[in-house]
Design a protein around this motif. Structure first.
Motif, PDB file in Angstrom:
ATOM      1  N   VAL A 105     101.380  19.245  67.424  1.00  0.00           N
ATOM      2  CA  VAL A 105     102.205  19.750  66.329  1.00  0.00           C
ATOM      3  C   VAL A 105     102.080  21.260  66.238  1.00  0.00           C
ATOM      4  CG1 VAL A 105     100.364  19.387  64.613  1.00  0.00           C
ATOM      5  CG2 VAL A 105     102.759  19.499  63.863  1.00  0.00           C
ATOM      6  N   GLU A 106     103.193  21.900  65.894  1.00  0.00           N
ATOM      7  CA  GLU A 106     103.239  23.337  65.663  1.00  0.00           C
ATOM      8  C   GLU A 106     103.982  23.610  64.361  1.00  0.00           C
ATOM      9  OE1 GLU A 106     105.209  25.262  68.876  1.00  0.00           O
ATOM     10  OE2 GLU A 106     103.811  24.548  70.403  1.00  0.00           O
ATOM     11  N   GLN A 107     103.609  24.701  63.702  1.00  0.00           N
ATOM     12  CA  GLN A 107     104.350  25.168  62.537  1.00  0.00           C
ATOM     13  C   GLN A 107     104.641  26.646  62.726  1.00  0.00           C
ATOM     14  OE1 GLN A 107     103.332  23.696  58.635  1.00  0.00           O
ATOM     15  NE2 GLN A 107     103.652  25.715  57.697  1.00  0.00           N
ATOM     16  N   ASP A 108     105.914  26.982  62.673  1.00  0.00           N
ATOM     17  CA  ASP A 108     106.359  28.361  62.892  1.00  0.00           C
ATOM     18  C   ASP A 108     105.773  28.938  64.174  1.00  0.00           C
ATOM     19  OD1 ASP A 108     107.969  28.422  60.627  1.00  0.00           O
ATOM     20  OD2 ASP A 108     106.314  29.042  59.331  1.00  0.00           O
ATOM     21  N   GLY A 109     105.747  28.104  65.227  1.00  0.00           N
ATOM     22  CA  GLY A 109     105.315  28.552  66.536  1.00  0.00           C
ATOM     23  C   GLY A 109     103.822  28.567  66.772  1.00  0.00           C
ATOM     24  N   HIS A 110     103.034  28.206  65.768  1.00  0.00           N
ATOM     25  CA  HIS A 110     101.575  28.218  65.906  1.00  0.00           C
ATOM     26  C   HIS A 110     101.053  26.784  65.991  1.00  0.00           C
ATOM     27  CE1 HIS A 110     101.502  32.514  65.080  1.00  0.00           C
ATOM     28  NE2 HIS A 110     102.255  32.308  64.012  1.00  0.00           N
ATOM     29  N   ALA A 111     100.223  26.532  67.001  1.00  0.00           N
ATOM     30  CA  ALA A 111      99.650  25.196  67.161  1.00  0.00           C
ATOM     31  C   ALA A 111      98.724  24.874  66.002  1.00  0.00           C
ATOM     32  CB  ALA A 111      98.886  25.110  68.476  1.00  0.00           C
ATOM     33  N   ILE A 112      98.766  23.628  65.552  1.00  0.00           N
ATOM     34  CA  ILE A 112      97.913  23.143  64.471  1.00  0.00           C
ATOM     35  C   ILE A 112      96.959  22.104  65.042  1.00  0.00           C
ATOM     36  CG2 ILE A 112      97.872  21.815  62.316  1.00  0.00           C
ATOM     37  CD1 ILE A 112     100.553  23.070  61.616  1.00  0.00           C
ATOM     38  N   ALA A 113      95.686  22.215  64.662  1.00  0.00           N
ATOM     39  CA  ALA A 113      94.689  21.218  65.056  1.00  0.00           C
ATOM     40  C   ALA A 113      94.481  20.273  63.874  1.00  0.00           C
ATOM     41  CB  ALA A 113      93.380  21.883  65.447  1.00  0.00           C
ATOM     42  N   PRO A 114      95.186  19.155  63.837  1.00  0.00           N
ATOM     43  CA  PRO A 114      95.094  18.269  62.679  1.00  0.00           C
ATOM     44  C   PRO A 114      93.781  17.505  62.650  1.00  0.00           C
ATOM     45  CG  PRO A 114      96.466  17.274  64.359  1.00  0.00           C
ATOM     46  CD  PRO A 114      96.111  18.646  64.858  1.00  0.00           C
ATOM     47  N   GLN A 115      93.427  17.037  61.473  1.00  0.00           N
ATOM     48  CA  GLN A 115      92.285  16.149  61.337  1.00  0.00           C
ATOM     49  C   GLN A 115      92.695  14.730  61.715  1.00  0.00           C
ATOM     50  OE1 GLN A 115      89.752  16.805  57.769  1.00  0.00           O
ATOM     51  NE2 GLN A 115      91.353  18.247  57.141  1.00  0.00           N
ATOM     52  N   LEU A 116      91.703  13.938  62.117  1.00  0.00           N
ATOM     53  CA  LEU A 116      91.953  12.571  62.577  1.00  0.00           C
ATOM     54  C   LEU A 116      91.272  11.574  61.655  1.00  0.00           C
ATOM     55  CD1 LEU A 116      92.919  10.501  64.724  1.00  0.00           C
ATOM     56  CD2 LEU A 116      90.762  10.934  65.936  1.00  0.00           C
ATOM     57  N   GLN A 117      92.035  10.605  61.180  1.00  0.00           N
ATOM     58  CA  GLN A 117      91.482   9.494  60.406  1.00  0.00           C
ATOM     59  C   GLN A 117      91.771   8.198  61.157  1.00  0.00           C
ATOM     60  OE1 GLN A 117      92.083   8.697  55.939  1.00  0.00           O
ATOM     61  NE2 GLN A 117      93.443   7.193  56.885  1.00  0.00           N
ATOM     62  N   GLN A 118      90.715   7.436  61.453  1.00  0.00           N
ATOM     63  CA  GLN A 118      90.879   6.160  62.134  1.00  0.00           C
ATOM     64  C   GLN A 118      90.118   5.074  61.386  1.00  0.00           C
ATOM     65  OE1 GLN A 118      89.656   7.163  66.237  1.00  0.00           O
ATOM     66  NE2 GLN A 118      91.765   6.771  66.833  1.00  0.00           N
ATOM     67  N   ARG A 119      90.705   3.884  61.353  1.00  0.00           N
ATOM     68  CA  ARG A 119      90.068   2.751  60.682  1.00  0.00           C
ATOM     69  C   ARG A 119      90.180   1.513  61.567  1.00  0.00           C
ATOM     70  NH1 ARG A 119      92.650   1.521  55.255  1.00  0.00           N
ATOM     71  NH2 ARG A 119      94.568   1.845  56.470  1.00  0.00           N
ATOM     72  N   ALA A 120      89.116   0.711  61.575  1.00  0.00           N
ATOM     73  CA  ALA A 120      89.102  -0.565  62.284  1.00  0.00           C
ATOM     74  C   ALA A 120      89.329  -1.671  61.255  1.00  0.00           C
ATOM     75  CB  ALA A 120      87.776  -0.772  63.001  1.00  0.00           C
ATOM     76  N   LEU A 121      90.455  -2.371  61.363  1.00  0.00           N
ATOM     77  CA  LEU A 121      90.863  -3.347  60.355  1.00  0.00           C
ATOM     78  C   LEU A 121      90.952  -4.747  60.945  1.00  0.00           C
ATOM     79  CD1 LEU A 121      93.828  -1.304  58.778  1.00  0.00           C
ATOM     80  CD2 LEU A 121      91.438  -1.346  58.033  1.00  0.00           C
ATOM     81  N   VAL A 122      90.494  -5.722  60.170  1.00  0.00           N
ATOM     82  CA  VAL A 122      90.683  -7.136  60.497  1.00  0.00           C
ATOM     83  C   VAL A 122      91.283  -7.806  59.269  1.00  0.00           C
ATOM     84  CG1 VAL A 122      89.589  -9.316  61.125  1.00  0.00           C
ATOM     85  CG2 VAL A 122      88.745  -7.172  62.109  1.00  0.00           C
ATOM     86  N   GLN A 123      92.509  -8.263  59.416  1.00  0.00           N
ATOM     87  CA  GLN A 123      93.224  -8.873  58.289  1.00  0.00           C
ATOM     88  C   GLN A 123      93.215  -7.948  57.061  1.00  0.00           C
ATOM     89  OE1 GLN A 123      94.938 -11.791  58.592  1.00  0.00           O
ATOM     90  NE2 GLN A 123      94.313 -11.838  60.725  1.00  0.00           N
ATOM     91  N   GLY A 124      93.350  -6.660  57.321  1.00  0.00           N
ATOM     92  CA  GLY A 124      93.385  -5.692  56.239  1.00  0.00           C
ATOM     93  C   GLY A 124      92.023  -5.253  55.719  1.00  0.00           C
ATOM     94  N   ILE A 125      90.938  -5.885  56.192  1.00  0.00           N
ATOM     95  CA  ILE A 125      89.587  -5.529  55.755  1.00  0.00           C
ATOM     96  C   ILE A 125      89.054  -4.407  56.644  1.00  0.00           C
ATOM     97  CG2 ILE A 125      87.238  -6.370  55.378  1.00  0.00           C
ATOM     98  CD1 ILE A 125      88.433  -9.171  55.043  1.00  0.00           C
ATOM     99  N   ASP A 126      88.479  -3.389  56.023  1.00  0.00           N
ATOM    100  CA  ASP A 126      88.023  -2.202  56.736  1.00  0.00           C
ATOM    101  C   ASP A 126      86.584  -2.387  57.251  1.00  0.00           C
ATOM    102  OD1 ASP A 126      87.358   0.326  57.632  1.00  0.00           O
ATOM    103  OD2 ASP A 126      88.406   1.358  56.013  1.00  0.00           O
ATOM    104  N   PHE A 127      86.431  -2.443  58.576  1.00  0.00           N
ATOM    105  CA  PHE A 127      85.115  -2.568  59.208  1.00  0.00           C
ATOM    106  C   PHE A 127      84.724  -1.290  59.952  1.00  0.00           C
ATOM    107  CE2 PHE A 127      86.312  -7.042  58.769  1.00  0.00           C
ATOM    108  CZ  PHE A 127      85.131  -7.619  58.323  1.00  0.00           C
ATOM    109  N   THR A 128      85.356  -0.183  59.601  1.00  0.00           N
ATOM    110  CA  THR A 128      85.144   1.060  60.356  1.00  0.00           C
ATOM    111  C   THR A 128      83.677   1.454  60.416  1.00  0.00           C
ATOM    112  OG1 THR A 128      87.336   1.805  59.635  1.00  0.00           O
ATOM    113  CG2 THR A 128      85.845   3.465  60.550  1.00  0.00           C
ATOM    114  N   GLU A 129      83.015   1.508  59.277  1.00  0.00           N
ATOM    115  CA  GLU A 129      81.628   1.965  59.248  1.00  0.00           C
ATOM    116  C   GLU A 129      80.709   1.011  59.993  1.00  0.00           C
ATOM    117  OE1 GLU A 129      80.733   4.949  58.313  1.00  0.00           O
ATOM    118  OE2 GLU A 129      82.876   5.250  57.918  1.00  0.00           O
ATOM    119  N   GLU A 130      80.974  -0.282  59.929  1.00  0.00           N
ATOM    120  CA  GLU A 130      80.137  -1.243  60.649  1.00  0.00           C
ATOM    121  C   GLU A 130      80.273  -1.061  62.155  1.00  0.00           C
ATOM    122  OE1 GLU A 130      79.354  -6.071  60.892  1.00  0.00           O
ATOM    123  OE2 GLU A 130      80.426  -5.188  59.179  1.00  0.00           O
ATOM    124  N   VAL A 131      81.496  -0.833  62.619  1.00  0.00           N
ATOM    125  CA  VAL A 131      81.704  -0.598  64.049  1.00  0.00           C
ATOM    126  C   VAL A 131      81.004   0.690  64.477  1.00  0.00           C
ATOM    127  CG1 VAL A 131      83.448  -0.139  65.817  1.00  0.00           C
ATOM    128  CG2 VAL A 131      83.871  -1.894  64.092  1.00  0.00           C
TER     129      VAL A 131
END
Length: 336
Positions: A105-131
């Motif tokens: 992604v860029e804004q006005d010609g400058h590259a942006i380093a976005p933050q990343l959010q990821q979640r591990a879900l099983v049937q909508g239940i969040d197991f991210t921290e356990e993984v």
């Protein structure tokens, strides 16, 4: 080859879902789209220029702050959810990377380093921290994840099977074979960043990524020169017309007689229908669909489409409002 209206714009606050396919000869397409912004009635999308091909999606936007003050907002790109079952089949460009669609992604010609959010879900239940606690990568389809799961203790293996985080896919285990565990959680990925829309000027935003390609090993909407049971669905989704059917029938006849290459389907999708978070309609919208090769054939829904090059088709519209997603059907020879 195209008929009927194409409705499209940019994704706004959309959850992107990948659809699993259960037939062995079919791979599902992951529908991705554009940027998401928090809901506002003060930011207008003045222009959207969307280019989509089998190898690249590029979108250029022009935004306008309609208020008399600077507006700060969170901008997000929700990537398609992947995984969720041991038979998940979809065209993930790179399963060994967190950024599995090479989003930039860029804004006005400058590259942006976005933050990343990821979640591990099983049937909508969040197991991210356990993984994470077990040192397992969150990407469920990667070889690194499969190897890390194999090294878990028997107690964790048993617990994770009960929770639906993993499954043993080795059917021969009951006859003495070694178990083979794979991740079955669903990975939810969002890139996000904070930005400011100034009151005194327009803002240009550009993003690119590699699309997911779905498809089959044959043409499934035509058989022996006749429409199949899936034809009506294809006709609605891809706006197949008589001219396109004649082409498909000819290709099928030639390959049956070994008089031409074997053609199969590829699918491209771009989610467009959540543009209601923007203020008003898109003043200027431009869509370019590139079929990738002159040997390919393409069908998709569009209004006022013009052929702009050997492999490209263009649609332009003003005061445009998204009401339907973009789905593209490609007929591709087995050897280009």
């Amino acid at each position: 080859m195209q008929k009927g209206p194409l409705w499209g714009a940019m994704i706004v606050m959309a959850g992107l879902l990948g659809h699993s396919a259960h037939a062995n000869d079919t791979m599902a397409v992951l529908g991705a789209g554009g940027l998401s912004f928090t809901r506002t009635d003060q930011i207008s999308m003045v222009e959207e220029d969307l280019y989509i091909s089998p190898s690249k999606v590029e979108v250029n936007y022009l935004f306008r702050n309609m208020s008399d003050r600077n507006l700060s907002t969170i901008v997000a790109f929700p990537m398609p959810r992947i995984g969720g079952s041991s038979d998940f089949m979809a065209g993930v460009p790179d399963t060994e990377k967190d950024n599995f669609m090479d989003f930039t992604v860029e804004q006005d010609g400058h590259a942006i380093a976005p933050q990343l959010q990821q979640r591990a879900l099983v049937q909508g239940i969040d197991f991210t921290e356990e993984v994470k606690r077990q040192g397992i990568p969150l990407m469920p389809l990667s070889e690194a994840t499969t190897k890390a799961i194999a090294a878990l203790s028997p107690d964790v293996i048993k617990d994770w099977q009960v929770k639906g985080l993993i499954v043993d896919v080795n059917a021969s285990e009951e006859f003495g074979g070694e178990p083979q565990y794979v991740a079955t959680w669903e990975l939810d990925t969002v890139y996000f960043w904070e930005t400011v829309f100034p009151a005194d000027r327009d803002v240009k935003v550009k993003h690119t990524y590699k699309p997911s390609l779905g498809g089959t090993t044959a043409m499934v909407f035509v058989q022996n020169g006749q429409p199949t049971d899936t034809f009506e669905e294809y006709e609605e989704k891809y706006c197949i017309d008589d001219a396109f059917m004649k082409v498909a029938t000819r290709l099928e006849k030639n390959q049956a007689a070994n008089a031409g290459p074997y053609y199969f389907e590829q699918w491209l999708s771009y989610i467009l229908t959540t543009g209601s978070n923007w203020f008003g309609a898109i003043e200027k919208f431009r869509l370019t669909v590139d079929k990738g090769s002159e040997k390919n054939y393409v069908s998709f829904c569009g209004e006022g489409l013009k052929k702009s090059g050997p492999t490209t088709f263009v649609m332009e519209a003003t005061d445009f409002y998204p009401e339907k997603d973009l789905d593209i059907l490609l007929l591709v020879p087995s050897s280009q």
